[in-house]
Write a protein that holds these residues in place. Sequence first.
Motif, PDB file in Angstrom:
ATOM      1  N   VAL A   1      25.989 -14.159  23.619  1.00 32.51           N
ATOM      2  CA  VAL A   1      25.887 -15.601  23.906  1.00 32.51           C
ATOM      3  C   VAL A   1      24.740 -15.873  24.869  1.00 32.51           C
ATOM      4  N   LEU A   2      24.605 -15.061  25.902  1.00 32.45           N
ATOM      5  CA  LEU A   2      23.492 -15.242  26.843  1.00 32.45           C
ATOM      6  C   LEU A   2      22.152 -15.007  26.152  1.00 32.45           C
ATOM      7  N   GLY A   3      22.107 -14.059  25.236  1.00 34.62           N
ATOM      8  CA  GLY A   3      20.890 -13.835  24.457  1.00 34.62           C
ATOM      9  C   GLY A   3      20.538 -15.054  23.620  1.00 34.62           C
ATOM     10  N   LEU A   4      21.541 -15.667  23.000  1.00 33.34           N
ATOM     11  CA  LEU A   4      21.306 -16.889  22.234  1.00 33.34           C
ATOM     12  C   LEU A   4      20.803 -18.009  23.142  1.00 33.34           C
ATOM     13  N   PHE A   5      21.349 -18.084  24.330  1.00 34.46           N
ATOM     14  CA  PHE A   5      20.906 -19.084  25.297  1.00 34.46           C
ATOM     15  C   PHE A   5      19.428 -18.891  25.620  1.00 34.46           C
ATOM     16  N   VAL A   6      19.014 -17.652  25.823  1.00 36.47           N
ATOM     17  CA  VAL A   6      17.613 -17.366  26.132  1.00 36.47           C
ATOM     18  C   VAL A   6      16.713 -17.747  24.956  1.00 36.47           C
ATOM     19  N   VAL A   7      17.139 -17.422  23.737  1.00 38.61           N
ATOM     20  CA  VAL A   7      16.344 -17.766  22.547  1.00 38.61           C
ATOM     21  C   VAL A   7      16.149 -19.276  22.469  1.00 38.61           C
ATOM     22  N   HIS A   8      17.227 -20.032  22.652  1.00 37.49           N
ATOM     23  CA  HIS A   8      17.120 -21.490  22.602  1.00 37.49           C
ATOM     24  C   HIS A   8      16.273 -22.027  23.752  1.00 37.49           C
ATOM     25  N   ALA A   9      16.386 -21.407  24.911  1.00 39.14           N
ATOM     26  CA  ALA A   9      15.587 -21.849  26.056  1.00 39.14           C
ATOM     27  C   ALA A   9      14.094 -21.676  25.772  1.00 39.14           C
TER      28      ALA A   9
ATOM     29  N   GLY B   1      22.776 -24.340  14.399  1.00 33.40           N
ATOM     30  CA  GLY B   1      23.650 -23.932  13.302  1.00 33.40           C
ATOM     31  C   GLY B   1      23.467 -22.462  12.953  1.00 33.40           C
ATOM     32  N   TRP B   2      22.215 -22.028  12.922  1.00 30.24           N
ATOM     33  CA  TRP B   2      21.912 -20.630  12.632  1.00 30.24           C
ATOM     34  C   TRP B   2      22.531 -19.721  13.697  1.00 30.24           C
ATOM     35  N   SER B   3      22.415 -20.115  14.962  1.00 29.34           N
ATOM     36  CA  SER B   3      22.988 -19.331  16.057  1.00 29.34           C
ATOM     37  C   SER B   3      24.508 -19.287  15.961  1.00 29.34           C
ATOM     38  N   THR B   4      25.101 -20.391  15.594  1.00 26.98           N
ATOM     39  CA  THR B   4      26.555 -20.436  15.446  1.00 26.98           C
ATOM     40  C   THR B   4      27.004 -19.478  14.347  1.00 26.98           C
TER      41      THR B   4
ATOM     42  N   SER C   1      29.514 -14.372  12.888  1.00 26.61           N
ATOM     43  CA  SER C   1      29.468 -13.105  12.157  1.00 26.61           C
ATOM     44  C   SER C   1      29.661 -11.912  13.097  1.00 26.61           C
ATOM     45  N   ILE C   2      29.096 -11.987  14.292  1.00 24.51           N
ATOM     46  CA  ILE C   2      29.260 -10.897  15.272  1.00 24.51           C
ATOM     47  C   ILE C   2      30.722 -10.797  15.693  1.00 24.51           C
ATOM     48  N   VAL C   3      31.326 -11.916  16.034  1.00 28.39           N
ATOM     49  CA  VAL C   3      32.722 -11.910  16.455  1.00 28.39           C
ATOM     50  C   VAL C   3      33.617 -11.485  15.279  1.00 28.39           C
ATOM     51  N   GLY C   4      33.291 -11.946  14.078  1.00 31.25           N
ATOM     52  CA  GLY C   4      34.054 -11.546  12.899  1.00 31.25           C
ATOM     53  C   GLY C   4      33.990 -10.049  12.667  1.00 31.25           C
TER      54      GLY C   4
END
Length: 150
Positions: free
Chosen positions: A54-62, A122-125, A130-133
């Motif tokens: 999740v923090l990695g996704l935050f960095v990508v969006h930032a 949406g892509w990040s979601t 998929s990771i959690v699944g």
Amino acid sequence: MTAALLVSTAMAVWTVLVHMVGLGSLLVLARVRSTRISPHGSTLRQALFILLIVLGLFVVHAVEIWSFAILYMVLDAFPDFETALYFSTSTFTTLGYGEVVMTGPWRMVSAMEGFTGFLMIGWSTAFLVSIVGKLRALEADWLEPPQTRD
């Protein structure tokens, strides 16, 4: 308007590339780290693993949001960087409060940012689900008794 469309398209391509590289990097990290999550290991390790993603996704969006904010400063669309970053964040997340509005010939760029941000979130979601699944599927495999062959 042609210049705004070209800049908008270039930023959309840039954002998709940043996102693709970011998610690819997170996927590699997930594969490397997932070997350290044992079948009957602690829930804390799984939680920290998800938090890392999740923090990695935050960095990508930032990075993507800051890219648009920097572009707005280059285009001289806002008086200071704080306003450009605030506008970019609210536009990218499609929140769009409306208290800061872009006017002039470059407003098409902000419309494209909203559309691009919507797709990237949406892509990040989908990536996170998929990771959690996958974690849940592994957990289910661990809980099943071993199959015996006749």
